[in-house]
Design an enzyme around this catalytic site. Sequence first.
Site, short mmCIF file in Angstrom:
data_model
loop_
_atom_site.label_atom_id
_atom_site.label_comp_id
_atom_site.label_asym_id
_atom_site.label_seq_id
_atom_site.Cartn_x
_atom_site.Cartn_y
_atom_site.Cartn_z
N ASP A 432 -51.09 3.69 -8.64
CA ASP A 432 -50.06 3.61 -7.52
C ASP A 432 -48.71 3.40 -7.99
OD1 ASP A 432 -49.48 4.32 -4.96
OD2 ASP A 432 -50.67 3.09 -4.12
N ASP A 489 -50.75 10.72 1.32
CA ASP A 489 -51.23 9.75 2.14
C ASP A 489 -51.55 10.16 3.55
OD1 ASP A 489 -51.22 7.88 0.57
OD2 ASP A 489 -49.50 6.57 1.05
#
Length: 682
Positions: A432, A489
Amino acid sequence: MRVWRIDTAAQTLVFGSDGGVACCHYWGAPLPADQDLGDLVAAGAGGLTGGMLDQLPPLSLLPEARRSFPGQPGLVAFDGDGTPLEPAWALQSADQGDGLTLVHAADGLTLTHRIRPQPHGLVAISASLTANRPIRLHWLAAAALPVPPHMDQLTELAGRWTREFQPVTSDLDHGARIRDARTGRSGHEHPPHLWLATAGTTHTRGEVMALHYGWSGGHRMVVEALPEGRRQIQLGHASGSERATGTRFDSAELLLARGDAGLNSVSIPFQRAIRDRLPPARQPRPVHYNGWEAIYFRHDARELSDIVARAAALGAERFVLDDGWFGRRDDDTTSLGDWQIDPRKHPHGFQPLIDRVQELGMRFGLWFEPEMINEDSDLYRAHPDWVLGPADQIRGRNQLHLDMTRDDVRDHLFTRLDAILRDWDIDYVKWDHNRLTPFPDAGQTRGVYDLLDRLRAAHPQVEIESCASGGGRIDAGILTRCPRVWLSDSNDALERLRIQHHAAAFLPAIATGSHVGPRDCHTSGRVLPMALRAWTAAQRHMGFEMDPRELTEHEAETLTRVTTWWKANRDWMLAGDIWRLDRPQGALAEMQMAADGSRLVIFAATLDSTVAVQPPPLRLTGLDPRARYRLRMIEKPLGHHTSHTAISQDEVTLTGAALMAQGVALPPAFPQTVAVIEGMRL
Ligand code: DGJ
């Protein structure tokens, strides 16, 4: 003048030099081998009129201010004492072998352009600048190219968190359009992909040229109409991102595609080229379960064990433990940098969880965010000087960026990640990156590439997924290191359908993660049916991300059925192409076709109610006109009880020619539904 040409099946580029920096004189449709290049260049040269210079300043691969170029220059650089560098470049050599290498020199500087034909009709261009003394580089274009006059529209990808990859089109008339991606990653806002097209171009019609800058640190694009009518396009690293003086600077590869049959004629070559460059990954691609939206930072052994069992029963094959397992990470204010298992949450390490995952036939993956640090962490307390940027910088998600140009930082991260990958049976890392860099810095990107390369060399069996708050770092650079990207997301299937559809401008299905989210979508508040959620994820690399304990029996049955279908079809689908189909406003359709054309599947989504009662017949593309295809609808979209067409009631067999010219009528469907049609070439 010396002239050279580069040819692929889809495009020809012609370069020429009269002793100075070479120009691209022609970029367009393939030309016959016997076309005289001197005649071509002479016939294309414009004339002069009053009020102009006595000669048109060259639109070279590196337009030069010192030659009175009236637009944005291709190089902005300074000597150590701040004097602007405006060298009088002279062509030194031109080598043509498997491509063209042009070398220019001046004042202790060397400028090299490499132009290489690529598989699938693409061409790659890159530039390098070397100096015999340290210089400061502000801007170096990988190349400046002429935009053919009939390409009158520019489409770029824009977006934001949870709504990435949105095309934005503008007309090219006067002045410059400049895009400088200054957030330190390719970015939600600035995916480095764009195309030039004739007005009215659709997925299946129109002439298109697509460009992609293969760099993960942010790009600069200049598209400019020059006063006398020529137009140029340049791409390179974000301006000012080379922060230190140096003696060598390399652009990334600028990839070019061209086609005459709409966006598909450039997007499919890009999907194939990017797929060919992906690092090796486990086959068949396993169905993922990612626990983030089920548990967030709450890691409870009993709860996890239950979720693992339910995920496996639904068909998951890889279990990914997301954020929250390390330091004292109970929320997002703490512990980034402390890559040690939190004994409060996992008192016996990962072994009990891995045992449970493996017992149920799955593999185990783990989340990291290596480039980041929280001030509340042991790492920060030990090394506050490892932070990138000023102390008073604005925080992002309460975190700061590590200085990835430092060898000690990268060594430390390598040691920590290497130890965890050695200690536990992990075959997958979700990498990430949730905070923008405080300023553009190409050194950060080189640093993360270096760390990824070291870890991949030490752990070749571990796949690394690129995730940066979802789709924040997706480009042809990171995709040579990461076989999968977390596209967004947003697990809202309506948003996701649009995002993945537009990302297919260059992104192959095999590299595109798509998960079935919770019933109540956490990022949009929408409540969407399982059929829509499951069939959306089944169009790419499928996964689940909801809490499986929330599923009704009916939802679990639908999800299991779609997952079983995906497993039976993933091999040919993920090795094939995504053909995007033209649909009216409120609808969207894709056809995925096997590499040998023997089978296909169509996903036709109705996002919103359409203006016409009867949507136009779904016209296919890319088929063999003489072959016959049998189509069968395997998922009927919900609609009014009278809503039927031939395909919703029975199989339909038509020639490729008929399917491409007329198509098949779909039953009018309710919004938030997907029709799924399988096809076989007979
Ligand atoms: C952002 C990612 O995109 C999410 O999927 C999740 O991994 C969170 N970060 C975790 O903090």
